[in-house]
Write a protein that holds these residues in place. Structure first.
Motif, mmCIF file in Angstrom:
data_model
loop_
_atom_site.group_PDB
_atom_site.id
_atom_site.type_symbol
_atom_site.label_atom_id
_atom_site.label_comp_id
_atom_site.label_asym_id
_atom_site.label_seq_id
_atom_site.Cartn_x
_atom_site.Cartn_y
_atom_site.Cartn_z
ATOM 1 N N ALA A 73 79.402 67.298 30.621
ATOM 2 C CA ALA A 73 80.591 66.959 31.542
ATOM 3 C C ALA A 73 79.982 66.985 33.032
ATOM 4 O O ALA A 73 80.311 66.186 33.881
ATOM 5 N N LEU A 74 79.036 68.036 33.114
ATOM 6 C CA LEU A 74 78.334 68.022 34.595
ATOM 7 C C LEU A 74 77.611 66.897 34.776
ATOM 8 O O LEU A 74 77.550 66.496 36.028
ATOM 9 N N TYR A 75 76.910 66.442 34.087
ATOM 10 C CA TYR A 75 76.070 65.083 34.348
ATOM 11 C C TYR A 75 76.945 64.038 34.447
ATOM 12 O O TYR A 75 76.717 63.426 35.646
ATOM 13 N N PHE A 76 78.072 63.792 34.016
ATOM 14 C CA PHE A 76 78.991 62.777 34.478
ATOM 15 C C PHE A 76 79.511 63.019 35.818
ATOM 16 O O PHE A 76 79.516 62.060 36.630
ATOM 17 N N ALA A 77 79.619 64.342 36.008
ATOM 18 C CA ALA A 77 80.032 64.629 37.570
ATOM 19 C C ALA A 77 79.182 64.372 38.540
ATOM 20 O O ALA A 77 79.203 63.934 39.561
ATOM 21 N N ARG A 78 77.845 64.486 38.138
ATOM 22 C CA ARG A 78 76.714 64.260 39.160
ATOM 23 C C ARG A 78 76.486 62.592 39.321
ATOM 24 O O ARG A 78 75.995 62.343 40.361
ATOM 25 N N GLN A 79 77.164 61.964 38.397
ATOM 26 C CA GLN A 79 76.933 60.540 38.406
ATOM 27 C C GLN A 79 77.959 59.955 39.395
ATOM 28 O O GLN A 79 78.162 58.701 39.473
ATOM 29 N N GLY A 80 78.876 60.839 39.833
ATOM 30 C CA GLY A 80 80.199 60.258 40.617
ATOM 31 C C GLY A 80 81.294 60.005 39.666
ATOM 32 O O GLY A 80 82.464 59.261 40.233
#
Length: 248
Positions: A73-80
């Motif tokens: 979930a955090l990776y998705f958030a890092r991708q915008g």
């Protein structure tokens, strides 16, 4: 009357009670953060990173099923991406929120069983599941498919990692019927590529492949014994935005 089966939902609830690990089990599972559990690391799945790098998926609205401590979930958030992440474990969500706060990332973490999650129809570009599907009992598989299908926009992507049948991480090879004879998922059901294609036959297959082992020094998570798969919801009309069938 208690324990009287009158509706289809009553039947599902009864079968859930026979097979589903209680919420307390998962809270205890995540309570000790120092346990040597491979996916406790704060690294995204290697396949997820590759999907972005290859342009299979792009930033959008994401529904993360069974988010655990939040690494994907955090990776998705890092991708915008705009991310909604659902898990039934309060302990895992507390950990995930701490990680998000440390990185100042905005993720909407929701404490809920995925089958009790209020469905927003065609609201998401991506539905992602890393390690939840193989804990879904066969009688809930249709509900799971409905959740994924109805949540996705037309042309949206669904991706998952799950146990390989008879793989080194477990991946029980028992039949669906045997689940109910033994009243157990044996730690998690395993799947073959053929089974995944059959279960998700209403989607177009972009890729199904085994996950490789990633070294400890890698910035992504990878363990053998897992399938990675990405599908695309079919459009009502017109060609797919991206379609590439990969046999493994």
């Amino acid at each position: 009357m208690k324990e009287m089966i009158q509706t289809h939902d009553d039947l599902l609830d009864m079968l859930d009670d026979l097979l589903r690990e209680p919420t307390a089990f998962w809270n205890d599972f995540y309570a000790d953060r120092d346990k040597r559990i491979p996916f406790f690391v704060n690294k995204p799945d290697e396949n997820l990173v590759r999907y972005f790098e290859r342009g299979i998926i792009a930033p959008g609205h994401v529904l993360k099923l069974g988010c655990g401590p939040g690494r994907n979930a955090l990776y998705f958030a890092r991708q915008g991406c705009t991310v909604t992440a659902v898990d039934l474990s309060r302990q895992s969500l507390a950990w995930a929120r701490e990680r998000a706060q440390e990185e100042q990332l905005d993720v909407d973490f929701i404490e809920r069983n995925i089958f009790d999650f209020p469905l927003a129809k065609e609201a998401y570009d991506i539905v992602y599941d890393s390690g939840c599907f193989h804990h879904i009992a066969p009688h809930r598989r249709r509900d799971y498919l409905t959740l994924v299908t109805d949540s996705l926009k037309h042309g949206g992507h669904f991706a998952l990692t799950c146990f390989i049948e008879g793989g080194e991480l477990g991946g029980s090879d028992i039949s669906d019927w045997e689940v109910y004879r033994t009243r157990s998922l044996n730690g998690g059901l395993g799947f073959t590529e053929e089974k995944l294609r059959l279960i998700f036959a209403d989607f177009d297959v972009i890729e199904i492949r085994p996950m490789p082992m990633m070294p400890a020094s890698a910035t992504t998570f990878g363990r053998t014994g897992l399938w990675t798969a990405v599908f695309q919801k079919k459009h009502d009309n017109g060609p797919l935005l991206y379609k590439k069938n990969v046999a493994t």
